[in-house]
Scaffold this motif. Structure first.
Motif, PDB file in Angstrom:
ATOM      1  N   LEU A  37       0.839  -1.185   0.000  1.00  0.00           N
ATOM      2  CA  LEU A  37       0.000   0.000   0.000  1.00  0.00           C
ATOM      3  C   LEU A  37       0.882   1.245   0.000  1.00  0.00           C
ATOM      4  O   LEU A  37       1.926   1.275   0.660  1.00  0.00           O
ATOM      5  N   VAL A 105      -5.519   5.121  -0.551  1.00  0.00           N
ATOM      6  CA  VAL A 105      -4.960   4.698   0.732  1.00  0.00           C
ATOM      7  C   VAL A 105      -4.755   5.912   1.632  1.00  0.00           C
ATOM      8  O   VAL A 105      -4.123   6.902   1.237  1.00  0.00           O
ATOM      9  N   SER A 295       3.350  -1.292   3.741  1.00  0.00           N
ATOM     10  CA  SER A 295       2.920  -0.002   3.216  1.00  0.00           C
ATOM     11  C   SER A 295       4.056   1.015   3.317  1.00  0.00           C
ATOM     12  O   SER A 295       5.038   0.811   4.039  1.00  0.00           O
TER      13      SER A 295
END
Length: 311
Positions: A37, A105, A295
């Motif tokens: 992410l 995101v 992420s």
């Protein structure tokens, strides 16, 4: 679309991690997940595959999972589900799943991946997305190779509660041809006879891909210059530049999962000063399976690396 930046290391480490070479073991298939992410960007694709026994030969097509119940959830501070984003199989690549609905995101938010495939245990993993940081200034649009000023970013800091920020630099040449190699790399890959032959220089298979994209090891923010107002001045080391010409510079701050993966990947592959029996296994953030669900936040710019006069 997010590139699979860690796949070769991921597959190697899945064989090494948790493996006791002194005792026989029975392999049981696990669901292997891979997804990254990026704060402020669209939800990425997710790749699913089945794990492989230690003495097996990896074949991404044969091990790819084609049917699965897959979703990513955004959680609140107490772990309650705020939003659910289902995924579906795509024909773009074997084992690849994409979100059904778009979602950007959210920096600083917590996301959970939940995946279930026939015959395999449900796999779950959580990542807390780093806070977005801002690129305030780029030192140069173009500069000569080895200029003492160096190319640099001036950025705000991305804060963590219990540690300093960990950054990774990625340097990608837009024209990675032998004729554009800077002197140290040119001399390393081509001997004097080849360089002076007058014939076009040609890379061996795999060399161009190896050089075109350089990723630094994880670097603590303490290694950068702290300037007035709590900002960071981050300089590009010249050893990371292999080619003249337009070059994409990306600076990423990593969550705990990606930081653990990258630093343990280096220990497993390079060993450092550790003997083989002392090399630590990779912390696995996936419950009920294996792989990586991590992420990052990132900023990017382009700089033209020029040939100095006379070169």
């Amino acid at each position: 679309m997010m590139q699979r930046i860690l796949l070769p290391g991921l597959m190697a480490l899945l064989v090494l991690a948790g493996c006791d070479t002194t005792d026989p073991s029975i392999h049981a298939d696990e669901l292997v997940v891979e997804a990254y992410l990026v704060a402020g960007e669209a939800l990425p694709p997710v790749w699913l595959s089945r794990s492989l026994e230690v003495d097996g030969t990896w074949d991404s097509d044969q091990r790819a999972v084609q049917q699965a119940d897959l979703r990513i959830e955004r959680l609140d501070a107490e772990g309650r589900v705020l939003e659910t984003f289902p995924y579906e199989r795509t024909i773009a690549a074997l084992g690849q799943f994409v979100p059904v609905v778009p979602h950007t995101v959210s920096p600083g938010s917590t996301y959970r991946l939940v995946a279930l495939a026939d015959g395999l245990e449900e796999a779950r993993a959580i990542t807390r997305v780093p806070e977005q940081f801002e690129l305030l200034e780029v030192s140069h649009a173009a500069l000569d190779y080895l200029d003492p000023e160096q190319f640099s970013f001036l950025v705000t800091r991305s804060s963590f509660e219990d540690r300093q920020s960990i950054f990774v630099f990625t340097i990608a040449s837009r024209d990675p041809e032998p004729a554009n190699l800077v002197p140290p790399y040119l001399e390393f890959f081509f001997d004097k006879e080849e360089r002076e032959s007058g014939e076009p220089l040609v890379f061996e298979p795999g060399e161009q891909e190896e050089l075109a994209r350089f990723t630094s090891p994880p670097i603590n923010e303490g290694n950068y210059d702290l300037v007035d107002g709590g900002l960071l001045r981050v300089r590009l080391p010249w050893f990371a530049v292999a080619f003249y010409g337009p070059t994409d510079i990306t600076m990423s701050v990593l969550d705990d999962n990606l930081y653990d993966f990258q630093r343990y990947q280096q220990s497993q592959q390079n060993g450092g000063l550790l003997s083989p029996g002392e090399i630590p296994n990779v912390p696995d953030p996936v419950e009920g399976g294996a792989g990586i669900f991590g992420s990052m936040a990132r900023v990017s710019s382009v700089v033209d690396i020029r040939r100095p006069a006379g070169n």
